[in-house]
Design an enzyme around this catalytic site. Sequence first.
Site, PDB file in Angstrom:
ATOM      1  N   GLU A 248       0.890  -1.171   0.000  1.00  0.00           N
ATOM      2  CA  GLU A 248       0.000   0.000   0.000  1.00  0.00           C
ATOM      3  C   GLU A 248       0.916   1.205   0.000  1.00  0.00           C
ATOM      4  OE1 GLU A 248      -3.040  -0.338  -0.384  1.00  0.00           O
ATOM      5  OE2 GLU A 248      -3.441  -2.383   0.277  1.00  0.00           O
TER       6      GLU A 248
ATOM      7  N   CYS B 128      -2.304   8.751   2.565  1.00  0.00           N
ATOM      8  CA  CYS B 128      -2.064   8.287   1.189  1.00  0.00           C
ATOM      9  C   CYS B 128      -3.292   8.504   0.312  1.00  0.00           C
ATOM     10  CB  CYS B 128      -1.629   6.829   1.182  1.00  0.00           C
ATOM     11  SG  CYS B 128      -2.618   5.785   2.221  1.00  0.00           S
TER      12      CYS B 128
HETATM   13  P1  NDP Z   1       8.767   4.972   4.532  1.00  0.00           P
HETATM   14  O1  NDP Z   1       8.227   4.247   3.359  1.00  0.00           O
HETATM   15  O2  NDP Z   1      10.211   5.215   4.637  1.00  0.00           O
HETATM   16  O3  NDP Z   1       8.348   4.215   5.896  1.00  0.00           O
HETATM   17  C1  NDP Z   1       7.287   3.314   6.037  1.00  0.00           C
HETATM   18  C2  NDP Z   1       7.730   2.120   6.873  1.00  0.00           C
HETATM   19  O4  NDP Z   1       8.760   1.420   6.182  1.00  0.00           O
HETATM   20  C3  NDP Z   1       8.334   2.508   8.234  1.00  0.00           C
HETATM   21  O5  NDP Z   1       8.005   1.532   9.186  1.00  0.00           O
HETATM   22  C4  NDP Z   1       9.808   2.489   7.939  1.00  0.00           C
HETATM   23  O6  NDP Z   1      10.600   2.278   9.066  1.00  0.00           O
HETATM   24  C5  NDP Z   1       9.909   1.300   7.002  1.00  0.00           C
HETATM   25  N1  NDP Z   1      11.110   1.285   6.195  1.00  0.00           N
HETATM   26  C6  NDP Z   1      11.874   2.332   5.788  1.00  0.00           C
HETATM   27  N2  NDP Z   1      12.927   1.898   5.066  1.00  0.00           N
HETATM   28  C7  NDP Z   1      12.827   0.555   4.992  1.00  0.00           C
HETATM   29  C8  NDP Z   1      13.586  -0.461   4.381  1.00  0.00           C
HETATM   30  N3  NDP Z   1      14.689  -0.197   3.692  1.00  0.00           N
HETATM   31  N4  NDP Z   1      13.187  -1.736   4.518  1.00  0.00           N
HETATM   32  C9  NDP Z   1      12.071  -2.033   5.197  1.00  0.00           C
HETATM   33  N5  NDP Z   1      11.298  -1.121   5.819  1.00  0.00           N
HETATM   34  C10 NDP Z   1      11.655   0.161   5.700  1.00  0.00           C
HETATM   35  O7  NDP Z   1       7.978   6.311   4.642  1.00  0.00           O
HETATM   36  P2  NDP Z   1       8.473   7.637   5.423  1.00  0.00           P
HETATM   37  O8  NDP Z   1       8.019   7.444   6.779  1.00  0.00           O
HETATM   38  O9  NDP Z   1       9.910   7.923   5.274  1.00  0.00           O
HETATM   39  O10 NDP Z   1       7.698   8.743   4.599  1.00  0.00           O
HETATM   40  C11 NDP Z   1       8.225   9.235   3.378  1.00  0.00           C
HETATM   41  C12 NDP Z   1       7.124   9.487   2.403  1.00  0.00           C
HETATM   42  O11 NDP Z   1       6.451   8.267   2.118  1.00  0.00           O
HETATM   43  C13 NDP Z   1       6.017  10.398   2.890  1.00  0.00           C
HETATM   44  O12 NDP Z   1       6.357  11.722   2.769  1.00  0.00           O
HETATM   45  C14 NDP Z   1       4.891   9.960   2.008  1.00  0.00           C
HETATM   46  O13 NDP Z   1       5.007  10.568   0.760  1.00  0.00           O
HETATM   47  C15 NDP Z   1       5.086   8.469   1.871  1.00  0.00           C
HETATM   48  N6  NDP Z   1       4.301   7.691   2.849  1.00  0.00           N
HETATM   49  C16 NDP Z   1       3.173   7.074   2.435  1.00  0.00           C
HETATM   50  C17 NDP Z   1       2.408   6.389   3.329  1.00  0.00           C
HETATM   51  C18 NDP Z   1       1.166   5.713   2.944  1.00  0.00           C
HETATM   52  O14 NDP Z   1       0.274   5.569   3.756  1.00  0.00           O
HETATM   53  N7  NDP Z   1       1.063   5.217   1.716  1.00  0.00           N
HETATM   54  C19 NDP Z   1       2.739   6.314   4.737  1.00  0.00           C
HETATM   55  C20 NDP Z   1       3.972   6.962   5.088  1.00  0.00           C
HETATM   56  C21 NDP Z   1       4.698   7.617   4.158  1.00  0.00           C
HETATM   57  P3  NDP Z   1      11.207   3.473   9.955  1.00  0.00           P
HETATM   58  O15 NDP Z   1      10.343   4.658   9.754  1.00  0.00           O
HETATM   59  O16 NDP Z   1      11.114   2.923  11.304  1.00  0.00           O
HETATM   60  O17 NDP Z   1      12.592   3.661   9.501  1.00  0.00           O
END
Ligand code: NDP
Length: 450
Positions: free
Chosen positions: A228, A262
């Site tokens: 998602e 999102c």
């Molecule tokens: P991320 O995609 O980085 O984070 C989402 C989850 O993935 C967190 O639990 C994060 O862990 C984890 N994660 C990050 N890097 C890795 C990796 N290499 N391998 C496995 N898991 C990983 O989103 P951000 O929080 O950095 O947000 C950045 C942008 O993403 C936002 O500005 C937005 O545009 C989008 N976003 C979209 C969402 C949605 O609902 N579709 C939700 C959140 C963000 P941790 O944070 O603990 O490092």
Amino acid sequence: MALTVLNPATEEPIAELEQAGVEEADAAVARAKAAYPAWRAVAPADRARLLRRLAALVEENAEELARIESRNVGKPISGARGEVGMVAQVFHFYAGAVDKHFGETIPVAGGVAATFREPLGVVGLIVPWNFPLNISSWKLGPSLACGNTVVLKPAELTPLSALRLGELVLEAGIPEGVVNILVGKGSVVGQRLIEHPDVAKVGFTGSTEVGRMVMQGAAGTIKRVTLELGGKSANVIFDDADLERAAAAAPYSVFDNAGQDCCARSRILVQRSVYDRFLELLVEATRGVKVGDPSDEATEMGPLVSAAHRETVASFVEGEPVFRGAVPEGPGYWYPCTLVEATNDDRVAREEVFGPVAAVIPFEDEADAIRLSNDTPYGLSGSIWTRDGARALRVARATEAGVLSVNANTSVRVQTPFGGFKQSGFGRELGMHALDGYSEVKSVFISTEG
Ligand code: NDP
């Protein structure tokens, strides 16, 4: 290394936690693996009873959970209460679904073919910071209902509600090891879950960029994935719409959760013949959004989640916006409700801002609306406002998005499938569809010949 958790409305620390590393991730997977045979063997009615008890415990502890979520994410308390209400509903729904997700018999020569829904084993759930508890429940409910055991990794910024939920899971009587909460960095423990040979599937919500890495990492072990990801959804306003209603609702479809959603309808497409009138109404409605202290019952929008995220959001606004709201003074990662006039080619209309910034874009006619709406790499959600029922259906069918609403701006219901087209990901959460993503279909042929 310790992790300091902040309140984004005050910038004050609210918790210090130990962060897990690869070793702890492996230990969590091992616990989930050990718990799996007994959990999948629990009789369906008993598994349903345990999930129902968890739903009841979420209801009993709703105010505490809502306050944790509000303080950790900066969400208005009224919204946080609604979200916790949904978490309870999700567990009630999947408690009811445990024994209603069944196989079939298929007519074949020489015997009977039957299908069975089998659990996958250990699933890794990686969730973001925007709706920490809600999105956790969307993945936990169907995982547990199907008989899987789980390692859940909340986002570093917002781990507190998942940790409390983990306690309620045990209080509900769900055995130790079935649900394991792992607080740590995505790039460390998230990555380990993606690559771990004993993890059968990863359910991920987050950015498209990390989603891409999840797919790549999962390829090594042919893991199942549900993704998602981001969105850049259109709110399409035709000239025959109830403009007052559409304009009153539009701010909340993009500024709710401070735009960190999102499904945010961050492209507001307006038919040119009513553009000026609609913009006037939209500015007035946006002026009415109550921004402030998340613990205040009347607050409708709180701060952004972090200082770094506020910087990213601010980078999208170039030039003078058509409207910029007010924010509280003092500490907190505040960013005002902002409306900009744009074309669909501008960066603010192409990329996911994930903040309270909406791009207002004119269109000429129905074909132009569909073209602009689909002119994005994303395809998660969107709205269509018109009084013409046939047009609503035509546009809905032509729109490349997974979740649409007509004369409303809602995307998420416990009973209905939720998920994206194109680079918004694949697989469906919620409703009965989610169960397909947490189970395998097995076909068994039984010969009836002598
Ligand atoms: P991320 O995609 O980085 O984070 C989402 C989850 O993935 C967190 O639990 C994060 O862990 C984890 N994660 C990050 N890097 C890795 C990796 N290499 N391998 C496995 N898991 C990983 O989103 P951000 O929080 O950095 O947000 C950045 C942008 O993403 C936002 O500005 C937005 O545009 C989008 N976003 C979209 C969402 C949605 O609902 N579709 C939700 C959140 C963000 P941790 O944070 O603990 O490092």
